[in-house]
Design a protein around this motif. Structure first.
Motif, PDB file in Angstrom:
ATOM      1  N   VAL A  35       0.837  -1.205   0.000  1.00  0.00           N
ATOM      2  CA  VAL A  35       0.000   0.000   0.000  1.00  0.00           C
ATOM      3  C   VAL A  35       0.871   1.253   0.000  1.00  0.00           C
ATOM      4  CG1 VAL A  35      -1.789   1.270   1.249  1.00  0.00           C
ATOM      5  CG2 VAL A  35      -1.880  -1.220   1.148  1.00  0.00           C
ATOM      6  N   ALA A  36       1.992   1.216   0.713  1.00  0.00           N
ATOM      7  CA  ALA A  36       2.903   2.364   0.707  1.00  0.00           C
ATOM      8  C   ALA A  36       3.404   2.646  -0.701  1.00  0.00           C
ATOM      9  CB  ALA A  36       4.074   2.120   1.658  1.00  0.00           C
ATOM     10  N   GLN A  37       3.808   1.600  -1.419  1.00  0.00           N
ATOM     11  CA  GLN A  37       4.292   1.795  -2.788  1.00  0.00           C
ATOM     12  C   GLN A  37       3.184   2.247  -3.723  1.00  0.00           C
ATOM     13  OE1 GLN A  37       6.143  -1.935  -3.865  1.00  0.00           O
ATOM     14  NE2 GLN A  37       8.120  -1.329  -3.018  1.00  0.00           N
ATOM     15  N   ASN A  38       1.975   1.742  -3.516  1.00  0.00           N
ATOM     16  CA  ASN A  38       0.857   2.105  -4.379  1.00  0.00           C
ATOM     17  C   ASN A  38       0.398   3.540  -4.154  1.00  0.00           C
ATOM     18  OD1 ASN A  38      -1.148   1.176  -6.367  1.00  0.00           O
ATOM     19  ND2 ASN A  38      -2.633   1.537  -4.737  1.00  0.00           N
ATOM     20  N   SER A  39       0.876   4.177  -3.093  1.00  0.00           N
ATOM     21  CA  SER A  39       0.432   5.523  -2.730  1.00  0.00           C
ATOM     22  C   SER A  39       1.323   6.622  -3.284  1.00  0.00           C
ATOM     23  CB  SER A  39       0.366   5.651  -1.195  1.00  0.00           C
ATOM     24  OG  SER A  39      -0.508   4.686  -0.640  1.00  0.00           O
ATOM     25  N   VAL A  40       2.390   6.249  -4.010  1.00  0.00           N
ATOM     26  CA  VAL A  40       3.327   7.256  -4.516  1.00  0.00           C
ATOM     27  C   VAL A  40       3.520   7.084  -6.017  1.00  0.00           C
ATOM     28  CG1 VAL A  40       4.550   7.325  -2.309  1.00  0.00           C
ATOM     29  CG2 VAL A  40       5.374   5.818  -4.129  1.00  0.00           C
ATOM     30  N   GLU A  41       4.129   8.100  -6.623  1.00  0.00           N
ATOM     31  CA  GLU A  41       4.486   8.003  -8.030  1.00  0.00           C
ATOM     32  C   GLU A  41       5.697   7.093  -8.199  1.00  0.00           C
ATOM     33  OE1 GLU A  41       4.829  11.772 -10.068  1.00  0.00           O
ATOM     34  OE2 GLU A  41       3.752  12.765  -8.457  1.00  0.00           O
ATOM     35  N   MET A  42       5.911   6.647  -9.443  1.00  0.00           N
ATOM     36  CA  MET A  42       7.041   5.775  -9.721  1.00  0.00           C
ATOM     37  C   MET A  42       8.374   6.428  -9.349  1.00  0.00           C
ATOM     38  SD  MET A  42       6.187   2.763 -10.847  1.00  0.00           S
ATOM     39  CE  MET A  42       7.650   2.180 -11.708  1.00  0.00           C
ATOM     40  N   LYS A  43       8.469   7.731  -9.522  1.00  0.00           N
ATOM     41  CA  LYS A  43       9.724   8.412  -9.240  1.00  0.00           C
ATOM     42  C   LYS A  43      10.074   8.388  -7.751  1.00  0.00           C
ATOM     43  CE  LYS A  43       7.783  13.103  -8.816  1.00  0.00           C
ATOM     44  NZ  LYS A  43       8.254  13.354  -7.437  1.00  0.00           N
ATOM     45  N   ASP A  44       9.091   8.122  -6.887  1.00  0.00           N
ATOM     46  CA  ASP A  44       9.324   8.065  -5.445  1.00  0.00           C
ATOM     47  C   ASP A  44       9.281   6.640  -4.911  1.00  0.00           C
ATOM     48  OD1 ASP A  44       9.620  10.840  -5.034  1.00  0.00           O
ATOM     49  OD2 ASP A  44       7.449  11.127  -5.027  1.00  0.00           O
ATOM     50  N   MET A  45       9.386   5.646  -5.796  1.00  0.00           N
ATOM     51  CA  MET A  45       9.287   4.241  -5.373  1.00  0.00           C
ATOM     52  C   MET A  45      10.365   3.884  -4.354  1.00  0.00           C
ATOM     53  SD  MET A  45       7.501   1.501  -5.706  1.00  0.00           S
ATOM     54  CE  MET A  45       6.590   1.856  -7.215  1.00  0.00           C
ATOM     55  N   GLY A  46      11.581   4.382  -4.577  1.00  0.00           N
ATOM     56  CA  GLY A  46      12.683   4.071  -3.670  1.00  0.00           C
ATOM     57  C   GLY A  46      12.470   4.642  -2.282  1.00  0.00           C
ATOM     58  N   VAL A  47      12.098   5.917  -2.200  1.00  0.00           N
ATOM     59  CA  VAL A  47      11.910   6.526  -0.878  1.00  0.00           C
ATOM     60  C   VAL A  47      10.686   5.944  -0.179  1.00  0.00           C
ATOM     61  CG1 VAL A  47      13.106   8.663  -1.438  1.00  0.00           C
ATOM     62  CG2 VAL A  47      10.658   8.504  -1.867  1.00  0.00           C
TER      63      VAL A  47
END
Length: 553
Positions: free
Chosen positions: A397-409
């Motif tokens: 859910v954390a990853q699904n909540s951000v854009e691809m460019k912020d996947m690492g953070v």
């Protein structure tokens, strides 16, 4: 879109979004990621049983705790930095660098000639470890769309459980037959295989960041995290909670983190972009992840202690004592992941998971000196099931909540909160446990009981047999009372996660364009702006191609 051996991403035409994966290459990438996850989780589990032998060889008993603390500090402090480096400069390069640093630290640790060297080399090893788990989760986030990600994260949770079960057994066997140095050298063959597989099969596009890494933010965050970890590590053991050292560390930690937040608002490329916390689901997953780490590692510390001290189990089989909890966690995690992939639904899992976690801890708190191993095993299975529902969902859910460019953070933040939670959990539950054990021993055995627990509130089954019957009986009751208090605290803390889970919104997990209805059950325009993942053309194309990757694995 990233490619797995040319596999995951030659897009046909101008932005068609279709990929022509080579299934074998993708499977090799995922196998390499699983091996790397095993490295990250296995290390401390293997080293633990070797610690008495290490002290006997190198000396430096007074610095023993730093062998673990140095590793933990370096891992926690570097986690957010690794995530940002991957976002800015490319995932593959940062991931390979982390593996190399980890392996170099392993070699150096195995070659250490004194305790000071071992502590320093463990810090190097921890620095690399900080990038391993973040890299694994972020690469999965790049290659696999959210709709299909659950089953792969479930597999990673299974790897974690295997490491927790097998680590102590492997560590004890290696130490007995090959020597303690091989507890570090064993990382080399696994790491070499993962390094070769990732290097040859995973082909990701290179990135060239326009901005520079936020060095001031990185320094402030490192200082802040290090101070907090030292507070939880030293508080109540090395130093009293109210001592000047602990108070100074708290002051340094708070001041550094406040300064870090100020710097992040001004930085062009912040280490931890604060805007991701504006998303409600992401913030809730940070809270739930913190609490899951808090209670999980507390349980893993006190359950073997209870079974050794109260139920008379052998310390040699300490890994097997946790089998009911870990097998339950592994099975539920994999089933939940596949269900999420099949249906796209996930909101129920944090709710069910936290309910089971509260129930499991409440049941464990009822254990006493008469509780059978079968009963305690059933209680552990309930707790493990709750954690199985939560371990992967918080990351997903954390990853699904951000854009691809912020996947690492996003990946590093979720990992960081769980790591910090574990540090706080072990410290606070440990302080409560020790205090209760000492009080009960003083009540039941008087001054003699106080002397028994003066240096340590933890005695194994072998040590208990050497004590007078009255003292041994008093200690068993004391440990039972201590675990009762610690597990009640775990249940109370888990209630906070339960309340947070009710506020999670079911934002559809995005998959391929073909798999999604153009005007699905919940049109994008009807989603709350604050909770909708901020997609873009590049991110949507990447997820679309990732769907094809997942279908062939």
């Amino acid at each position: 879109m990233e490619k797995a051996g040319g596999a995951a991403g030659r897009q046909d035409g101008a932005g068609s979004g279709k990929a022509e994966p080579q299934p074998r290459s993708v499977r090799v990438v995922l196998m390499a990621l699983m091996i790397t996850m095993l490295l990250a989780m296995l290390d401390n589990m293997i080293v633990g049983p070797a610690m008495p032998t290490i002290v006997g060889d190198l000396g430096g008993m007074e610095h023993l705790s730093w062998v673990v603390t140095a590793y933990t500090l370096a891992t926690a402090a570097s986690t957010p930095i690794w995530g940002k480096l991957g976002d800015m400069y490319g995932r593959k390069g940062s991931f390979l660098t982390a593996i190399v640093i980890f392996l170099a630290g392993s070699v150096l640790s195995g070659m250490a000639q004194d305790m000071g060297q071992l502590i320093g080399f463990r810090a190097i090893q921890g620095l690399g470890a900080g990038g391993l788990m973040v890299g694994v989760m972020a690469i999965i986030g790049d290659l696999v769309p959210p709709r299909d990600r659950g089953k792969y994260m479930g597999m990673m949770t299974g790897v974690m459980a295997i490491a927790m079960i097998g680590g102590p057994l492997v560590g004890g066997s290696i130490t007995d037959h090959l020597g303690w140095r091989w507890a570090f050298y064993i990382n080399l063959p696994l790491g070499a295989v993962a390094l070769a597989m990732v290097t040859t099969v995973l082909h990701l596009p290179k990135k060239k960041a326009e901005g520079r890494i936020d060095y001031l933010g990185a320094a402030l965050l490192t200082i802040g995290i290090s101070a907090l970890v030292l507070v939880t590590t030293w508080g109540g053991s090395e130093y009293a909670w109210g001592s000047a050292v602990i108070m100074e560390l708290i002051g340094i930690g708070v001041a550094s983190l406040v300064g870090f937040l100020f710097v992040q608002k001004k930085a062009a490329e912040p280490i931890l972009p604060l805007h991701i916390f504006a998303n409600r689901n992401f913030s809730l997953m940070a809270v739930i992840g913190f609490i899951t780490g808090f209670v999980m590692f507390g349980a893993m510390l006190f359950l073997p202690l209870y079974q050794q001290s109260v139920q008379g189990a052998s310390a040699t089989n300490s890994g097997l004592l946790l089998l009911p909890m870990l097998l339950s966690m592994m099975a539920v995690s994999m089933v939940a992941g596949r269900f999420t992939t099949a249906t796209g639904k996930y909101r129920m899992f944090p709710i069910i998971g936290t309910i089971l976690m509260v129930t499991g801890f409440f049941l464990l708190a009822q254990m006493d000196t008469e509780t059978s191993r079968l009963t305690s095993g059933l209680y552990m299975a309930v707790l493990g099931a709750g954690m199985g529902f939560l371990m992967q969902i918080t990351m997903l859910v954390a990853q699904n909540s951000v854009e691809m460019k912020d996947m690492g953070v996003a990946s590093s933040s979720a990992t960081l909160f769980r790591t910090l939670g574990s540090s706080f959990g072990v410290a606070i539950m440990g302080a409560l446990f020790n205090h209760r054990v000492q009080d009960v021993m003083a009540e039941r055995a008087g001054s003699l009981g106080g002397k028994v627990t003066e240096s340590s509130a933890q005695l194994d089954a072998a040590s208990l047999k050497e004590l007078p019957v009255a003292i041994s009986d008093a200690y068993q009751h004391a440990v039972s009372a201590g675990t009762h208090s610690a597990f009640l605290l775990g249940a109370a803390i888990s209630v906070v996660a339960l309340l947070a889970s009710f506020f999670v919104k079911e934002i559809p997990l995005r998959g391929s364009a073909a798999a999604e209805k153009p005007a699905g059950g919940e049109p994008a325009g009807d989603r709350p702006a604050g909770d909708q993942p901020a997609g873009n053309a590049e991110g949507d194309s990447a997820r679309a191609a990732g769907k094809t990757v997942a279908e062939h694995v």
